[in-house]
Structure formats: C-alpha cells, structure tokens
Design a protein around this motif. Structure first.
Motif, PDB file in Angstrom:
ATOM      1  N   LYS A   1     -17.454  66.658   9.018  1.00 43.83           N
ATOM      2  CA  LYS A   1     -18.607  67.438   9.440  1.00 43.83           C
ATOM      3  C   LYS A   1     -19.054  66.886  10.786  1.00 43.83           C
ATOM      4  O   LYS A   1     -18.945  65.679  11.043  1.00 43.83           O
ATOM      5  N   GLN A   2     -19.566  67.749  11.636  1.00 40.68           N
ATOM      6  CA  GLN A   2     -19.869  67.327  13.001  1.00 40.68           C
ATOM      7  C   GLN A   2     -20.814  66.128  13.039  1.00 40.68           C
ATOM      8  O   GLN A   2     -20.627  65.191  13.829  1.00 40.68           O
ATOM      9  N   GLU A   3     -21.818  66.125  12.154  1.00 39.64           N
ATOM     10  CA  GLU A   3     -22.806  65.040  12.165  1.00 39.64           C
ATOM     11  C   GLU A   3     -22.241  63.729  11.594  1.00 39.64           C
ATOM     12  O   GLU A   3     -22.869  62.665  11.740  1.00 39.64           O
ATOM     13  N   GLU A   4     -21.059  63.772  10.971  1.00 37.37           N
ATOM     14  CA  GLU A   4     -20.468  62.569  10.398  1.00 37.37           C
ATOM     15  C   GLU A   4     -19.433  61.921  11.314  1.00 37.37           C
ATOM     16  O   GLU A   4     -18.973  60.807  11.042  1.00 37.37           O
ATOM     17  N   LEU A   5     -19.074  62.597  12.375  1.00 37.50           N
ATOM     18  CA  LEU A   5     -17.966  62.135  13.206  1.00 37.50           C
ATOM     19  C   LEU A   5     -18.254  60.775  13.850  1.00 37.50           C
ATOM     20  O   LEU A   5     -17.475  59.829  13.705  1.00 37.50           O
ATOM     21  N   LEU A   6     -19.366  60.654  14.558  1.00 35.75           N
ATOM     22  CA  LEU A   6     -19.688  59.386  15.220  1.00 35.75           C
ATOM     23  C   LEU A   6     -19.972  58.262  14.233  1.00 35.75           C
ATOM     24  O   LEU A   6     -19.484  57.135  14.418  1.00 35.75           O
TER      25      LEU A   6
ATOM     26  N   LEU B   1     -16.652  56.981  13.080  1.00 33.15           N
ATOM     27  CA  LEU B   1     -15.949  56.215  14.110  1.00 33.15           C
ATOM     28  C   LEU B   1     -16.555  54.815  14.254  1.00 33.15           C
ATOM     29  O   LEU B   1     -15.829  53.823  14.380  1.00 33.15           O
ATOM     30  N   HIS B   2     -17.873  54.726  14.230  1.00 35.41           N
ATOM     31  CA  HIS B   2     -18.536  53.418  14.350  1.00 35.41           C
ATOM     32  C   HIS B   2     -18.177  52.517  13.169  1.00 35.41           C
ATOM     33  O   HIS B   2     -17.986  51.299  13.341  1.00 35.41           O
ATOM     34  N   LEU B   3     -18.087  53.086  11.970  1.00 30.44           N
ATOM     35  CA  LEU B   3     -17.704  52.299  10.803  1.00 30.44           C
ATOM     36  C   LEU B   3     -16.285  51.757  10.940  1.00 30.44           C
ATOM     37  O   LEU B   3     -16.006  50.615  10.569  1.00 30.44           O
ATOM     38  N   LEU B   4     -15.386  52.578  11.485  1.00 33.63           N
ATOM     39  CA  LEU B   4     -14.009  52.125  11.669  1.00 33.63           C
ATOM     40  C   LEU B   4     -13.932  51.017  12.718  1.00 33.63           C
ATOM     41  O   LEU B   4     -13.212  50.031  12.550  1.00 33.63           O
TER      42      LEU B   4
ATOM     43  N   ALA C   1     -11.011  51.820  19.162  1.00 30.69           N
ATOM     44  CA  ALA C   1     -11.354  53.189  19.565  1.00 30.69           C
ATOM     45  C   ALA C   1     -12.230  53.133  20.799  1.00 30.69           C
ATOM     46  O   ALA C   1     -12.959  52.160  21.015  1.00 30.69           O
ATOM     47  N   GLU C   2     -12.127  54.184  21.604  1.00 29.94           N
ATOM     48  CA  GLU C   2     -13.007  54.320  22.764  1.00 29.94           C
ATOM     49  C   GLU C   2     -14.180  55.196  22.351  1.00 29.94           C
ATOM     50  O   GLU C   2     -14.013  56.395  22.095  1.00 29.94           O
ATOM     51  N   LEU C   3     -15.355  54.599  22.269  1.00 31.10           N
ATOM     52  CA  LEU C   3     -16.537  55.330  21.816  1.00 31.10           C
ATOM     53  C   LEU C   3     -17.039  56.258  22.915  1.00 31.10           C
ATOM     54  O   LEU C   3     -17.005  55.907  24.102  1.00 31.10           O
TER      55      LEU C   3
ATOM     56  N   GLU D   1     -11.646  66.059  19.192  1.00 30.53           N
ATOM     57  CA  GLU D   1     -10.803  65.037  18.595  1.00 30.53           C
ATOM     58  C   GLU D   1     -11.120  63.677  19.196  1.00 30.53           C
ATOM     59  O   GLU D   1     -11.127  63.510  20.410  1.00 30.53           O
ATOM     60  N   LEU D   2     -11.430  62.718  18.327  1.00 31.97           N
ATOM     61  CA  LEU D   2     -11.569  61.325  18.724  1.00 31.97           C
ATOM     62  C   LEU D   2     -10.430  60.550  18.063  1.00 31.97           C
ATOM     63  O   LEU D   2      -9.937  60.941  16.998  1.00 31.97           O
ATOM     64  N   THR D   3     -10.017  59.467  18.678  1.00 35.79           N
ATOM     65  CA  THR D   3      -8.872  58.728  18.126  1.00 35.79           C
ATOM     66  C   THR D   3      -9.244  57.266  17.880  1.00 35.79           C
ATOM     67  O   THR D   3     -10.111  56.694  18.562  1.00 35.79           O
ATOM     68  N   ALA D   4      -8.582  56.702  16.888  1.00 33.70           N
ATOM     69  CA  ALA D   4      -8.737  55.286  16.573  1.00 33.70           C
ATOM     70  C   ALA D   4      -7.367  54.738  16.204  1.00 33.70           C
ATOM     71  O   ALA D   4      -6.469  55.479  15.794  1.00 33.70           O
ATOM     72  N   LEU D   5      -7.217  53.428  16.345  1.00 33.07           N
ATOM     73  CA  LEU D   5      -5.959  52.759  16.028  1.00 33.07           C
ATOM     74  C   LEU D   5      -6.249  51.671  15.003  1.00 33.07           C
ATOM     75  O   LEU D   5      -7.126  50.822  15.212  1.00 33.07           O
ATOM     76  N   SER D   6      -5.541  51.710  13.882  1.00 33.16           N
ATOM     77  CA  SER D   6      -5.803  50.760  12.806  1.00 33.16           C
ATOM     78  C   SER D   6      -5.327  49.360  13.179  1.00 33.16           C
ATOM     79  O   SER D   6      -4.437  49.200  14.024  1.00 33.16           O
ATOM     80  N   PRO D   7      -5.907  48.328  12.547  1.00 35.31           N
ATOM     81  CA  PRO D   7      -5.330  46.991  12.685  1.00 35.31           C
ATOM     82  C   PRO D   7      -3.884  47.016  12.185  1.00 35.31           C
ATOM     83  O   PRO D   7      -3.549  47.792  11.282  1.00 35.31           O
ATOM     84  N   PRO D   8      -3.007  46.204  12.751  1.00 33.82           N
ATOM     85  CA  PRO D   8      -1.609  46.233  12.327  1.00 33.82           C
ATOM     86  C   PRO D   8      -1.448  45.973  10.833  1.00 33.82           C
ATOM     87  O   PRO D   8      -2.104  45.103  10.261  1.00 33.82           O
ATOM     88  N   MET D   9      -0.607  46.763  10.207  1.00 38.75           N
ATOM     89  CA  MET D   9      -0.238  46.565   8.810  1.00 38.75           C
ATOM     90  C   MET D   9       1.279  46.500   8.750  1.00 38.75           C
ATOM     91  O   MET D   9       1.950  47.475   9.123  1.00 38.75           O
TER      92      MET D   9
END
Length: 386
Positions: free
Chosen positions: A132-137, A140-143, A150-152, A163-171
C-alpha cells in the motif's frame, strides 16, 4: 522464413505441467533438432533452462552429453538461488509482519511456489513486493534498520517512484535484490507519459502460499493474471532479438490459466483469449481444456520470436565527426532507420501486445502502431531537453 528451431523447442516447453499431446510434440521436435551447442545459453536467456531440463527428463530424452551437463548444472544453480530467495523472503515477511505490514508477493517466487511442480523450475532474479502506498517508506526504513542496503528517497521528494530497491545482507555469499512497488494513480509511463497502470487493481482478497516452513501473501489468481499480461506487454514493446521477451513469462501465463481455466469468465476476457491463441499455437493445450478455453487451435506463426525494428527497440545511430561515413551514406542509413521504425511489426507481436484477433492485424500494424510510435517521439525529444 521458418520459425527458429531453438525458439520453437523452448516455446513448446513454456508450461509448468506436461501432458500426452505435449510430450508427443516434444519428441517430434527433438527428432529434428540439431542446435544443441547453443541451446543451454538460449534457454538461460529465456529463463527456460530448468523447465526445459525437467521436460526433457519427463520423456527420458537422449540428448548430447554436453547439453545435458549444462542444463542440469543450470537447474541446480537455479534451485540454490531460489532457496536463498525464499529464505530472504521469509525473513522480510517476519520482520515486516511484526510492524503490521503484509506485502503481496508478485511474479517469480510467488508463481514458482504456487504453479510449478518444483519451485526450482521457475528462475528468479529478484523479489517483487507490492505495498500500500502509505506502507512503502515504513517498510523500506525497517529493512534498512535490519541491515538491508537501500537509497532512501529525499525528504523533499514530492512523489515516490513506483519502485524502490533494497539489497539484502549476504546469505551464503548471495545478496538478493528486493523491488518494493506501489500504485500511484498519478504515475506516468517513461515511454510516452501516459498513465502508468502496471500495478493497478489487486482488489480481490489475497491468499497465502506456502514456501518451506513459512508462508506469504499473493494476489487473487485473476488479479495476478491481469498483472502478468500488463507486465509482459510493457516489456514486449521494447524487446529485441538480443534482449527477447523471456519465454518463462509465457510459461507463467499458461500455467496459471490451466490451473484456473474452469473458473474464468471467458466472455469478459476477449483480449486474453486473443493472446492465448498465440501462446497455445506454441505449446499445445491439454485435451481436458479444449472445450473450456474457447480459442482456435492454430499452427505457430513463422514470425514468432521476431520483433519490430528501428526505434524504440534500437537507438538512433550516432556518428562521430570526421568518421569514415560520408554524408550520402549517413543519409541512407538514417532513412533506413526511419523506415524500420515505421515498418509493420510481426503479426504475433501485434496480437500479443494489443490483444487483438487475426482480422485486426493489418489495421493495428499499419495505423495504430505507427500512430503510437509517432506520439512517443515528441515526449522523448522533450525528455532530452529537460
């Protein structure tokens, strides 16, 4: 020109589940197939390597050892990658769930877990999550707080990108790319500045899909199907022979349709039926669905897998000053590029992109497509000046 035999073989296998008629056709294609050397690379380019390997094994096909080794290796690679993506997704779902945020999982992993007999058969390159639009930011902040890179967006940014992008810690040494999507009713297409409706809809209640020991939310099947078509056609418009529309996306549509065909209101989905007529010309329909999905059974088009030429599929050629090309040669090259840009696309392409029947191909190719390209040119010129 006849349809390329490698494309013919891969498109025939663009389905999660086999059936008797499909297996017979597959055996017939293999009897005449000889391009084994290039097959694994082409299968990988279309996201079809694991699925091809699965179908070849299902009929106990005898293929050259080198091709068999390569396809088996690609299957194992994608199985490991999918396992890592699943673990990252379960981690994200748990972290966001504690904050009351439950995104919908789109495309790759959702389809792999719900419609494929083995999730490893559907290659995955990232995780697509719809918020949902109001949940996007907040998501992202939680991640980011959990160690994701991620670039905020800037605090003064008036409109969030779709579209916003994030990269997980290496697994296990692998970082997973996460795409966080939302629908913006004011969003505009980068192609021609029209309203961007790729993430419109998803109104029906979602349901859960299991993955390993966890589960996640996915959209209603019809919402998913309409989204897959929007996503497919959006990318089809700029696909080229060197960057083709992945056949795994056709496998996704075929596999979902066959699972839910009996519950679809086909009278309200004429554009989908027109597209399915093209898809089912490439891979045969199961006998039990012949009277359920109301389309003609037609042979594959000879131009299947070919794409429009010129712009926007290719950029206008740039020449350096003082280059070896003389003025007349450049003029001829420019004229040829313009003619390619306004040439009629292949019939299969027109039918899939516009969702039209065979009788409308001439009109859409000569008029609608050309008008669409001509409308895009001023917007692209304006973008260069901005």
């Amino acid at each position: 020109m006849a349809i390329d035999p490698t494309y013919r073989l891969l498109s025939l296998c663009a389905r999660a589940e086999g059936h008797p008629e499909f297996k017979e056709q597959l055996k017939g294609q293999l009897d005449e197939f000889s391009a084994w050397r290039d097959l694994p690379a082409q299968a990988e380019a279309h996201g079809m390597a694991p699925l091809l390997w699965h179908h070849l094994r299902s009929i106990q096909a005898e293929i050259p050892a080198e091709a068999a080794h390569a396809l088996r290796g690609l299957y194992i690679r994608h199985r490991l990658m999918n396992e890592i993506h699943t673990r990252v997704l379960m981690e994200i779902v748990e972290k966001l769930g504690k904050a009351g945020i439950q995104p919908l999982v789109l495309k790759g992993l959702a389809l792999a877990c719900e419609y494929y007999p083995d999730p490893a058969l559907r290659p995955i390159s990232d995780l697509d999550l719809l918020f949902k639009q109001e949940e996007l930011l907040p998501a992202l902040h939680l991640l980011v707080k959990a160690g994701y890179k991620a670039e905020l967006p800037r605090a003064d940014q008036k409109r969030l990108p779709k579209e916003l992008t994030a990269l997980s810690p290496p697994m296990d040494g692998i970082s997973v790319r996460i795409e966080l999507h939302h629908y913006d009713p004011q969003g505009r297409s980068v192609f021609d500045h029209t309203l961007d409706e790729e993430f419109l809809g998803f109104d029906a209640a979602p349901h859960t899909v299991k993955a390993g020991d966890g589960e996640f939310l996915v959209p209603d099947p019809m919402d998913t199907l309409h989204y897959l078509i929007r996503h497919l056609t959006r990318h089809l418009f700029v696909a080229t022979a060197s960057n083709p529309l992945p056949l795994k996306w056709i496998a996704d549509v075929i596999s979902l349709v066959e699972r839910h065909a009996a519950s679809v209101d086909w009278a309200q989905n004429s554009a989908l039926l027109n597209r399915l007529e093209v898809f089912y010309s490439l891979t045969p329909m199961p006998e039990n669905l012949l009277k359920v999905i109301p389309i003609r059974q037609i042979p594959p088009a000879e131009d299947a897998g070919r794409y429009p030429q010129g712009w926007p599929q290719r950029v206008y050629p740039q020449w350096k000053r003082g280059g070896s090309l003389n003025h007349i040669t450049r003029m001829r090259a420019s004229l040829a590029f313009i003619m390619q840009t306004l040439s009629v696309p292949p019939a299969w392409w027109l039918r899939v992109y516009y969702g039209i029947d065979e009788d409308a191909v001439v009109w859409y190719g000569n008029v609608v497509y050309r008008m669409q390209v001509l409308r895009m040119i001023p917007w692209k010129l304006l973008q260069r000046l901005m």
